[in-house]
Design an enzyme around this catalytic site. Structure first.
Site, PDB file in Angstrom:
ATOM      1  N   SER A 108       0.824  -1.213   0.000  1.00  0.00           N
ATOM      2  CA  SER A 108       0.000   0.000   0.000  1.00  0.00           C
ATOM      3  C   SER A 108       0.857   1.261   0.000  1.00  0.00           C
ATOM      4  CB  SER A 108      -0.946  -0.048   1.202  1.00  0.00           C
ATOM      5  OG  SER A 108      -1.900   0.967   1.158  1.00  0.00           O
ATOM      6  N   ASP A 245      -2.511   6.115  -3.539  1.00  0.00           N
ATOM      7  CA  ASP A 245      -1.341   5.553  -2.872  1.00  0.00           C
ATOM      8  C   ASP A 245      -0.813   4.402  -3.721  1.00  0.00           C
ATOM      9  OD1 ASP A 245      -3.519   3.942  -2.394  1.00  0.00           O
ATOM     10  OD2 ASP A 245      -2.864   3.303  -0.411  1.00  0.00           O
ATOM     11  N   ASP A 247      -1.079   1.164  -3.905  1.00  0.00           N
ATOM     12  CA  ASP A 247      -1.949   0.135  -4.478  1.00  0.00           C
ATOM     13  C   ASP A 247      -3.304   0.689  -4.885  1.00  0.00           C
ATOM     14  OD1 ASP A 247      -2.998   0.496  -1.915  1.00  0.00           O
ATOM     15  OD2 ASP A 247      -3.498  -1.629  -1.664  1.00  0.00           O
ATOM     16  N   ASP A 249      -5.879   1.999  -3.380  1.00  0.00           N
ATOM     17  CA  ASP A 249      -7.143   1.841  -2.672  1.00  0.00           C
ATOM     18  C   ASP A 249      -7.522   3.117  -1.925  1.00  0.00           C
ATOM     19  OD1 ASP A 249      -5.307   1.713  -0.592  1.00  0.00           O
ATOM     20  OD2 ASP A 249      -6.062  -0.168   0.248  1.00  0.00           O
TER      21      ASP A 249
END
Length: 447
Positions: A108, A245, A247, A249
């Site tokens: 992340s 960010d 990843d 999400d």
């Protein structure tokens, strides 16, 4: 110490998070998630189970995804390798093709040396704590070891990105024609798919942070570093900036003047829009205890109820599922729109935020004015055990501060779940007052 944290298994790649651990974790996942009525019916029909794997572009994702694929295939699971895609894309694809489960390799917003393994069940939903515990226990137990034609295949998921983009575009209530959007992809998983989708939706797109080299993910860009995005929006005269960010999400935004619009403000805009359009189920928004007092007040003014959970998007999602609610999220930019996603989706959120601008003809600043942000100060008091928050002198100090703030603020003490630390959060009508009271409470907590 538990292997799973609040969002999967995470750690320094080739430190605690090794290829051996990834392979063993994948084998245990095949054992645990290979149980159940649907899985047994598939095997009885002579079919192998199927899993989708995605990853963000950090360099360690290559050997970790290879280890996970090896663990699954050696357990008789067919693996569809989706390559580099956002976490919410992997979750979506699991449900879209009716896979049995899926795995995302990502840390992340963490720096490049870290990585993580997130496991999703059928339908692309995060695993309950009890299932994670069963997987952890299964790591030391017997493995599935089929032979011959019963072993799994590793197959490239050739149209993974196209499926996800089509899904995102189909979700939009309004096209983005006429909007100029700057997209910051954090040199992460959204570097290809996010700019493409915004363009396909009709927006003029300027892109930054979309040159991943495996080691620059989140480095001075993305939702944790908004200064560059704000400067670029002002420089090119864009209407809005969207930040993801690593990843993707998460979604945070900046308006045309470079002012940051956080997750609370985004949720306020979307909640009001969804209520007006009759798609906000039960007229309810789900948020965490860290969401700003201004969000609660704005929602009350618009007849929207706020359900509050502990910090963590998994707890937000649990409450949304329990109540059948359609919108929830966190101040950090994890926004869940349950009609279209099973987890936070930064690309989806950014698209719908822009769609509301296009639908109403209002600027982002005008839309964000629906909520007055109370000054919020957070002090981390380290070296203090969680029980300290319950001591009488601390509770007395909190009560006095709360009484002094009245309806013009609030106090929250939150022990850390991972280290000896207590977070002191104070909201007030002025920054000076918030800082003063937070400082005073922090001193009491220190004892």
């Amino acid at each position: 110490m538990a292997l799973f944290g609040t969002d999967g298994v995470r750690g320094l790649a080739n430190g605690p998070l090794t290829a051996d651990l990834a392979l063993t974790l994948a084998q245990a996942t095949a054992v645990v998630l290979g149980q159940g009525r649907i899985a047994e019916a598939r095997r009885a029909a002579g079919k192998r189970l199927t899993a989708v794997i995605g990853r963000d572009p950090r360099i360690s994702g290559h050997f970790l995804s290879a280890a996970v694929e090896a663990g699954l295939a050696s357990s008789g699971v067919d693996v569809l390798d989706a390559g580099t895609l956002p976490t919410p894309a992997t979750a979506f694809l699991i449900g879209d093709i009716d896979a049995d489960f899926g795995v995302m390799i990502s840390a992340s917003h963490n720096p490049a040396p870290d990585n993580g393994i997130k496991i999703f069940a059928r339908g692309g939903v995060k695993l309950p704590d009890v299932v994670e515990q069963r997987i952890e226990e299964a790591m030391s137990g017997p493995k599935l070891q089929p032979t011959g034609g019963a072993v799994g295949r590793v197959i490239r998921f050739a149209d993974a990105e196209d499926r996800y983009v089509i899904h995102l575009l189909a979700s939009l209530p309004h096209r983005l024609d006429g909007l100029h959007v700057v997209v910051d992809c954090a040199h992460g998983a959204a570097s290809g798919v996010s700019p493409e989708t915004f363009r396909n939706a009709g927006a003029k797109v300027t892109v930054i942070g979309a040159d991943p080299d495996g080691i620059n993910i989140n480095e001075g860009v993305g939702s944790t570093h908004l200064r560059g995005l704000a400067a670029e929006v002002v420089r090119v005269g864009a209407d809005i900036g969207i930040a993801h960010d690593g990843d993707a999400d998460r979604c945070l935004a900046v308006d045309a003047d470079g002012n940051v619009i956080d997750g609370d403000q985004i949720m306020a805009i979307l909640a009001v829009s969804m209520k007006q359009r009759g798609v906000l189920r039960e007229d309810t928004l789900v948020a965490t205890v860290m969401s700003n007092l201004g969000l609660h007040r704005a929602m009350a003014e618009h007849g929207i109820r706020v359900e509050t959970t502990a910090v963590g998007d998994r707890y937000v999602l649990e409450r949304m599922n329990e109540g059948g609610f359609s919108l929830g999220g966190e101040q950090s930019g994890h926004v869940i729109m349950s009609r279209f996603a099973t987890t936070g989706d930064g690309v989806l959120t950014g698209l719908h935020l822009c769609a509301e601008m296009a639908r109403t003809g209002k600027s982002l600043a005008e839309l964000a004015s629906v909520m007055t942000v109370f000054p919020q100060v957070l002090v981390n008091v380290r070296g203090v055990e969680r029980a300290r928050a319950e001591d009488a002198d601390v509770q007395d100090a909190v009560a006095r501060a709360s009484a002094a703030l009245g309806l013009g603020g609030r106090v929250l003490l939150r022990p850390s779940g991972t280290e000896p630390m207590i977070r002191v959060m104070v909201e007030a009508t002025t920054q000076d007052e918030a800082e003063r009271i937070a400082g005073e409470l922090a001193e009491v907590v220190r004892g």
